[in-house]
Scaffold this motif. Sequence first.
Motif, PDB file in Angstrom:
ATOM      1  N   ASP A  45       0.669  -1.227   0.048  1.00 44.37           N
ATOM      2  CA  ASP A  45       0.201  -0.084   0.109  1.00 44.37           C
ATOM      3  C   ASP A  45       0.903   1.268   0.136  1.00 44.37           C
ATOM      4  O   ASP A  45       0.526   2.169  -0.789  1.00 44.37           O
ATOM      5  N   ARG A  46       1.761   1.317   0.903  1.00 41.68           N
ATOM      6  CA  ARG A  46       2.654   2.369   0.912  1.00 41.68           C
ATOM      7  C   ARG A  46       3.600   2.693  -0.508  1.00 41.68           C
ATOM      8  O   ARG A  46       3.775   3.977  -0.842  1.00 41.68           O
ATOM      9  N   ALA A  47       3.616   1.556  -1.203  1.00 37.52           N
ATOM     10  CA  ALA A  47       4.588   1.752  -2.373  1.00 37.52           C
ATOM     11  C   ALA A  47       3.663   2.560  -3.456  1.00 37.52           C
ATOM     12  O   ALA A  47       4.402   3.093  -4.492  1.00 37.52           O
ATOM     13  N   GLY A  48       2.596   2.647  -3.142  1.00 34.69           N
ATOM     14  CA  GLY A  48       1.617   3.078  -4.473  1.00 34.69           C
ATOM     15  C   GLY A  48       1.377   2.356  -5.545  1.00 34.69           C
ATOM     16  O   GLY A  48       1.802   1.135  -5.601  1.00 34.69           O
ATOM     17  N   ARG A  53       6.300  -2.356 -16.935  1.00 38.83           N
ATOM     18  CA  ARG A  53       7.362  -2.463 -17.820  1.00 38.83           C
ATOM     19  C   ARG A  53       6.818  -2.882 -19.036  1.00 38.83           C
ATOM     20  O   ARG A  53       6.633  -4.310 -19.157  1.00 38.83           O
ATOM     21  N   MET A  54       6.694  -1.968 -20.249  1.00 37.64           N
ATOM     22  CA  MET A  54       5.923  -2.444 -21.509  1.00 37.64           C
ATOM     23  C   MET A  54       6.667  -3.266 -22.234  1.00 37.64           C
ATOM     24  O   MET A  54       6.477  -3.830 -23.048  1.00 37.64           O
ATOM     25  N   ARG A  61       7.171  -6.200 -26.831  1.00 36.80           N
ATOM     26  CA  ARG A  61       6.163  -5.628 -25.721  1.00 36.80           C
ATOM     27  C   ARG A  61       5.970  -6.973 -24.819  1.00 36.80           C
ATOM     28  O   ARG A  61       5.939  -8.041 -25.072  1.00 36.80           O
ATOM     29  N   SER A  62       6.031  -6.547 -23.487  1.00 37.81           N
ATOM     30  CA  SER A  62       5.851  -7.486 -22.284  1.00 37.81           C
ATOM     31  C   SER A  62       4.975  -7.288 -21.430  1.00 37.81           C
ATOM     32  O   SER A  62       4.461  -8.102 -20.742  1.00 37.81           O
ATOM     33  N   ASP A  63       4.709  -5.823 -21.114  1.00 38.23           N
ATOM     34  CA  ASP A  63       3.577  -5.674 -20.327  1.00 38.23           C
ATOM     35  C   ASP A  63       3.703  -6.247 -18.753  1.00 38.23           C
ATOM     36  O   ASP A  63       2.766  -6.809 -18.458  1.00 38.23           O
ATOM     37  N   GLU A  64       4.844  -6.101 -18.118  1.00 39.51           N
ATOM     38  CA  GLU A  64       5.013  -6.987 -16.902  1.00 39.51           C
ATOM     39  C   GLU A  64       4.804  -5.964 -15.850  1.00 39.51           C
ATOM     40  O   GLU A  64       5.335  -5.060 -15.910  1.00 39.51           O
ATOM     41  N   ILE A  65       3.975  -6.131 -14.879  1.00 38.65           N
ATOM     42  CA  ILE A  65       3.685  -5.380 -13.735  1.00 38.65           C
ATOM     43  C   ILE A  65       4.778  -5.404 -12.603  1.00 38.65           C
ATOM     44  O   ILE A  65       5.074  -6.740 -12.251  1.00 38.65           O
ATOM     45  N   LEU A  66       5.436  -4.288 -12.151  1.00 42.42           N
ATOM     46  CA  LEU A  66       6.655  -4.371 -11.286  1.00 42.42           C
ATOM     47  C   LEU A  66       6.094  -4.194  -9.809  1.00 42.42           C
ATOM     48  O   LEU A  66       6.337  -3.413  -9.216  1.00 42.42           O
ATOM     49  N   TYR A  67       5.519  -5.336  -9.421  1.00 40.25           N
ATOM     50  CA  TYR A  67       5.280  -5.727  -8.094  1.00 40.25           C
ATOM     51  C   TYR A  67       6.648  -5.962  -7.440  1.00 40.25           C
ATOM     52  O   TYR A  67       7.462  -6.694  -8.140  1.00 40.25           O
TER      53      TYR A  67
ATOM     54  N   GLY D  42      15.944  -5.044  -6.926  1.00 32.26           N
ATOM     55  CA  GLY D  42      15.512  -4.166  -7.798  1.00 32.26           C
ATOM     56  C   GLY D  42      14.426  -3.322  -7.156  1.00 32.26           C
ATOM     57  O   GLY D  42      13.972  -2.016  -7.331  1.00 32.26           O
ATOM     58  N   ALA D  43      13.326  -3.962  -6.387  1.00 36.62           N
ATOM     59  CA  ALA D  43      12.406  -3.413  -6.012  1.00 36.62           C
ATOM     60  C   ALA D  43      12.658  -2.596  -4.948  1.00 36.62           C
ATOM     61  O   ALA D  43      11.988  -1.118  -4.670  1.00 36.62           O
TER      62      ALA D  43
END
Lengths: 480, 480, 480, 480
Positions: A45-48, A53-54, A61-67, D42-43
């Motif tokens: 939550d704090r990290a927003g 990463r598209m 094109r990879s559209d990876e979500i950087l959690y 990285g995170a």
Amino acid sequence: MSLDTLRSPLSFLRSALPAIPCLDLLEAEQQWWSTEALAISGAIDRAGTPWVRMFDRSGKRSDEILYPPEYQTMLRRGYRSGVVWRALEEKSLIPAYLFMYTISFYDPGICCPYTVSLGTAVPLSKYGSAELQAGFLPHLLRKDDSVWQGATWMTEIEGGSDLGAGVKTIARPAGDGWLLTGDKYFASNAAAELAVVAARPEGAPPGVRGLALFLVPRHRRDGSLNRFIRRLKDKIATRSVPTGEIELRDSEAYLLGPADAGIYLILEVLNLSRIANSVVSVALAQRAMADALAYAECRTAFGKRILEHPLLRHQFEHRLQSLRSALALAWESVRLLDQVWMERPPYSDRYHLFRLVAHLAKYWTAEFAVDTAKWAMEVHGGLGTLAEFGVERWLREAMILAIWEGTSHRQILDGLEVMERKQAHKMLFTLLADAAPPAELQQMERDVQTLLNLPAEQKEVQAEAVFRRLARFSANHLSA
Amino acid sequence: MSLDTLRSPLSFLRSALPAIPCLDLLEAEQQWWSTEALAISGAIDRAGTPWVRMFDRSGKRSDEILYPPEYQTMLRRGYRSGVVWRALEEKSLIPAYLFMYTISFYDPGICCPYTVSLGTAVPLSKYGSAELQAGFLPHLLRKDDSVWQGATWMTEIEGGSDLGAGVKTIARPAGDGWLLTGDKYFASNAAAELAVVAARPEGAPPGVRGLALFLVPRHRRDGSLNRFIRRLKDKIATRSVPTGEIELRDSEAYLLGPADAGIYLILEVLNLSRIANSVVSVALAQRAMADALAYAECRTAFGKRILEHPLLRHQFEHRLQSLRSALALAWESVRLLDQVWMERPPYSDRYHLFRLVAHLAKYWTAEFAVDTAKWAMEVHGGLGTLAEFGVERWLREAMILAIWEGTSHRQILDGLEVMERKQAHKMLFTLLADAAPPAELQQMERDVQTLLNLPAEQKEVQAEAVFRRLARFSANHLSA
Amino acid sequence: MSLDTLRSPLSFLRSALPAIPCLDLLEAEQQWWSTEALAISGAIDRAGTPWVRMFDRSGKRSDEILYPPEYQTMLRRGYRSGVVWRALEEKSLIPAYLFMYTISFYDPGICCPYTVSLGTAVPLSKYGSAELQAGFLPHLLRKDDSVWQGATWMTEIEGGSDLGAGVKTIARPAGDGWLLTGDKYFASNAAAELAVVAARPEGAPPGVRGLALFLVPRHRRDGSLNRFIRRLKDKIATRSVPTGEIELRDSEAYLLGPADAGIYLILEVLNLSRIANSVVSVALAQRAMADALAYAECRTAFGKRILEHPLLRHQFEHRLQSLRSALALAWESVRLLDQVWMERPPYSDRYHLFRLVAHLAKYWTAEFAVDTAKWAMEVHGGLGTLAEFGVERWLREAMILAIWEGTSHRQILDGLEVMERKQAHKMLFTLLADAAPPAELQQMERDVQTLLNLPAEQKEVQAEAVFRRLARFSANHLSA
Amino acid sequence: MSLDTLRSPLSFLRSALPAIPCLDLLEAEQQWWSTEALAISGAIDRAGTPWVRMFDRSGKRSDEILYPPEYQTMLRRGYRSGVVWRALEEKSLIPAYLFMYTISFYDPGICCPYTVSLGTAVPLSKYGSAELQAGFLPHLLRKDDSVWQGATWMTEIEGGSDLGAGVKTIARPAGDGWLLTGDKYFASNAAAELAVVAARPEGAPPGVRGLALFLVPRHRRDGSLNRFIRRLKDKIATRSVPTGEIELRDSEAYLLGPADAGIYLILEVLNLSRIANSVVSVALAQRAMADALAYAECRTAFGKRILEHPLLRHQFEHRLQSLRSALALAWESVRLLDQVWMERPPYSDRYHLFRLVAHLAKYWTAEFAVDTAKWAMEVHGGLGTLAEFGVERWLREAMILAIWEGTSHRQILDGLEVMERKQAHKMLFTLLADAAPPAELQQMERDVQTLLNLPAEQKEVQAEAVFRRLARFSANHLSA
């Protein structure tokens, strides 16, 4: 009833529900969350809003979500525990919603991925061809970390509730499947491997009757991306759900059920989410109260702990009573859904009763969650306005619950419709007959009937007050 | 009464107040904000909590707050317009609060610096020695950008409302002044050039009777920093107020008024802020409604603009009525304060009537602001949960208004006290006698009296329901 | 030569250039930046990558970049001052690059919008039809805040330098214009009203010979958006340039020049940016030195100001000498461009000399800027690693300068080519003949010739060392 | 030698070092980092500077650093593996630095906590009383997650390198211990349970001779906080080190060694960090090259993979040779430190040889790391300037390495001193005699001697060029 029941999700559920299946597993879940995952949830939550990463380094094109990696740790736990596979294997939704209550006490957002995964698996198993089921269902029901996630993408930019006008995504037949082109505006769980998607086959009529429901995998058969994440929505909360804008561009898709009955399938999917929203709302309210309690026990003002101040003490006790009512109403909607979720059109009367209770529960629990989160912030005084102490998070989360799956306007008007068209209120009053005092019940029935007899516009104007009373009335007597 | 009055602060004020002094100036202010400063305010909010640069390159402690330069543009405008100097020069608070209403429609936070600057200038001009006034007052009343800002630092970590126990800052006499040492935990307008600070002279009795009020400049006489900003609070809103934690370390200070009457001075300062909080709350509610209106006019669902849907239309009209009531109550508190603000202890009856109305107004307007902000988010549907569209800001801002200057608990209990000790409710009922129907008035009086006759603990438990009714009753009849 | 010349851009330019046209205007620009805009630039950098608001409240795609308002204040100043219009009106690039030097001392990124606006206006005025010029050129040359911005979008995901293979955007004829479809990956000044865009007409040959240059306005003739900003790149610096990924989807476009000569037009546009990059690199290096100087004058270690430590003092003086050399080389490229910028193919020998000097200058100034920014951080010691003090920004900015408009590899290999194919080095040696000692010059000539005589692969391997020496040699003797 | 050795830290170490103790453990470490922790690192970097939560809900000062939980997972791994305990148990620093090389290939910052923990354990074990050792050492040497961390806090606002003037923290005797008061400005590993702190006993002489070294635990004997974290520094990199500003306020402390010999203890602590800095710099350079290699293998331009372009291929091979030289120099400093780290004053000649090699290595490896990181960004072209691709991180990290533990100025001047005072260069030339060609060696010796014979100021001015040559000369011949 003691305030101590507030301290953990299962202590409250045990105090309020007659029986809890798979309690051992739930205890383990609660234990893991309270010791390990609580801090992860706070950090997410704090990290927003996370990044997408598209493109990978090679320009593909990879559209990876950087959690952060621990997001996956937190998320996968629930899938392994069976928040999805258990429903289909055990033919019951009860365990799923018990897990969701337990987990959302700690993270109210993460139940969204679970719900939409369920909302993908269920229509696939009800309406998918044998071949589709064989190809996709096992992925959704795996019991290890290779499990696929699902997603339910309906809403487009022009409208949430007005699906008939809002869905502009077009489906064109192509070989043994379809190709979909359009933009989904609120696409929860944007990283899912598989999604159910509302679209309009070329040439279908306008309005909801022309909608169909399709299965859309993340990758094409040739391995390339089948849909694109234009961006993640910068939401005020539920940071553990990556909600995106999705671009479908000749995306490979498979039809579920008949092409002219998509609206029923869509609404059945929404049933699952609406009930989840109610369950999560109650859990969130409990969490806000638990945090307020912990604070009120340690904070001193005017010479005593603030929990011992009569006004605050009274508020705690009164609100605990309301929490029980809210849970009773939400749980009645779970119980009813568990009876009707495998129905197909044409539906039984019980299905329509479910629909009414679902609207009442969605409305009432979300209002209660928002009000409780606001109150918990006030209990914390100035600290309640600081990001540092985390209590403000509950109001942000609650506001999303109040809006997702239909705002109060939507619940009121849809509830009105199911009463008018299906007389669902009569079944509700039958359901409440044992618990509610006859005089009160009759008064409530009269009020509803008076409303229904009004001319159309006037009926809509008056609906809110009556619907609110009906929700409170039902909640109170279901918890008795 | 038309929804069009919602569109700008002055269109609403003109529709609701009998007369508005300095209307031309207010129109200019409104014009500037709506064309220039609106976007600045949005950018400041989006940018989040600003930084403090603690040391300059040479290693000297500087505690500079890194706002973007346009923050100063926005802030100084109000000072030049006279949100502070006008009160002392014109001997009336009315213009100040009219400016605050107008400005806070655009930025609800920025009135905090104005209010605390007023809260510094007023006690200095009432209680400061001739020498102190000569030395400091002109800086606060300048009409150009060299104006100083004030601040009112009372709260410490152990407590906001319980000042008697919470204030641990110690004042030691030193030469012709004092040296203060302690930590202020919620120090609004942390960058101010001058602050009024609550502290306890060495040897003074415990509790509120031992408090005194001091003037503390930003710099020592030798030019070095006189207090340190440990950090800025990471608040959920009011980003245009730099609220900090302040460290006083043998900070040079000057006593205001008698050393044993500080609590009265402190409460007089709080009066100014509490009324500002009420005025800002109403303006914020209007703004949230204006945004909802603009959206409801452009958004279409089910074939028509959503503003034309009867339920929503009804909600707009009903809420506009409530907005007028809320303004009436807030403005009554302004009017009364304007009559009593130059009083010193012992106070008149009118002062105590003011106190009651102030508590009712603070309580009622903040509740209304939160509820309206929540509703405005729901009108926006899913867009309401996105940072991109800005409407979620109003709920964050409103929650701060609900907590600052005392949460609802505090208003209820302090309101109870002034009714018990000073019979302030009797004056209130006299005030309302012209407008309220006699039967309703008598019922309200009986309810209050019944409450006051209860045993202490029971009285506190019951207070909320009665206080809420009394607030609504007063608001409704004052707006009639 | 005194270190004092470092303190402002014009004090250094005056010390190094023989004559400076429009000095009064430049002085005003410098004055405004040093007093007003410096803080704005810092705030923009601290704020990080700005947002794009993709949809307005009514759900219409709007792609608005959410800079704080003062960004516009800062940006527009340069346009008004004539960083673009002056070039076309006065038929000289000298004022443009003088303005850029002056401004980029304060903000190295903001010259990118100016450069690409120039890079739009120039080909339009050289190659556009009378109708196109009449329709668009006046917007780019306005002298007030209604001025349009330009942009030069060439690069796609598959490659920057290899335009022949990298440009996949397709142009289809449509009526009296064209429709472009494709994705631009590094699209500087994404918000521009007008862009020049590289694309390949349907059926054109592969490679650079098949490219054409088009004019693409922000809006279609029907008022809707003509291109979309998929997202802004999250760059490490140059935050005052919104660099985006642009989606062209049947975007209305107009051909500039002959369809089969686009590559020449593209390279002419790149000439303008490459020279700007050199000028900005020198200004950035000066700024980093100015900040280091200010610090070294106020910081004390081992009993004296660190500027008085012999090693550091020596580094300052030596580096000032290098700064003069770097400016001399960059300015020679400006001077040559100013002579050839209106040429069209086939080009003169002077154009090829310009090309060689441009490659040497781009390479050398960027290396120097990076090295100087690193050194300035080290002068600041630990403070140099903190965001708080701002000096680390110069290294981030410098790294972008080192990479934009071709990395050192590109400059070396393209420089090699123009020497091989056009014998440009011979013209360079003629140019240097007056200033360089004959023996050194002959040695340098021999080294270059030896390189050019090597077999192809070996030549490439050895090129870097010779090119570096040639750049330093040219810079040193041009500054003499 | 193949570019393949670049792909993992151990493949390179194995190619370059004659023998590697505990290789199995290192392989396991490498395996864990490459599969699990790489993404965590990285995170952490993307998340930016972490927060400090200063107060808990009860208002008690807690100063908790809000890292995501996985930070602890990542951090503790190294302690368990023995990056600290192994040194004291096995009486050798070799394993510690091998672990650091391996780990910092993946995260260059995290070796700072390890180093300063080592820098706490070593002086405690060398100079602490039996009682102090019994009380604190076991905590630092635990092999599970209950291990304590150490920290080495020397620097204050007025100066890093000039400790004699910069340390203003005062120590007063109190009972059997001391009380310290002062502010540390760059306090790495701010959350450590135990720190060694430089302070000046009351009445001690000015300058470095008056300094003593103290042990300061996180908590007082009564359980309250013994030091405060004013804030975390907002550094450009090394986000996995929480570097803070620390306030000591009558903080309980214990003297280590004699009160008048603190400067020797301090310098011994710095030895450990300086060598770590060198080792990490080489690992970072390798990492940047590994990333560049992976990119150059997948990126195509002008018809072939860019790695096959002769100029780039040549750069890779040449730089790999330099990487081997840099490692050789760094590892020589490790080997020498391992021989002298248990010495106490007066020191042996070998200790002074170590000092010279340490200065050469710190200087040379950091320069190489920065240059390599810059080059790796350029290899990535435009992608190198984007946060999304991560390669820009290496330059940020490298700049911190170039500044920490003394910038190049410091290394040069301190290296000069140990040559002048201790004739350390003569021992160095003896060391190099086997590997370096006699003629080159003699020339190098003459250059050094010429420098040393210059008058003081002139010597300092000329030192950089000679020192640079000496570093390169040593590195090249040590790697032969």
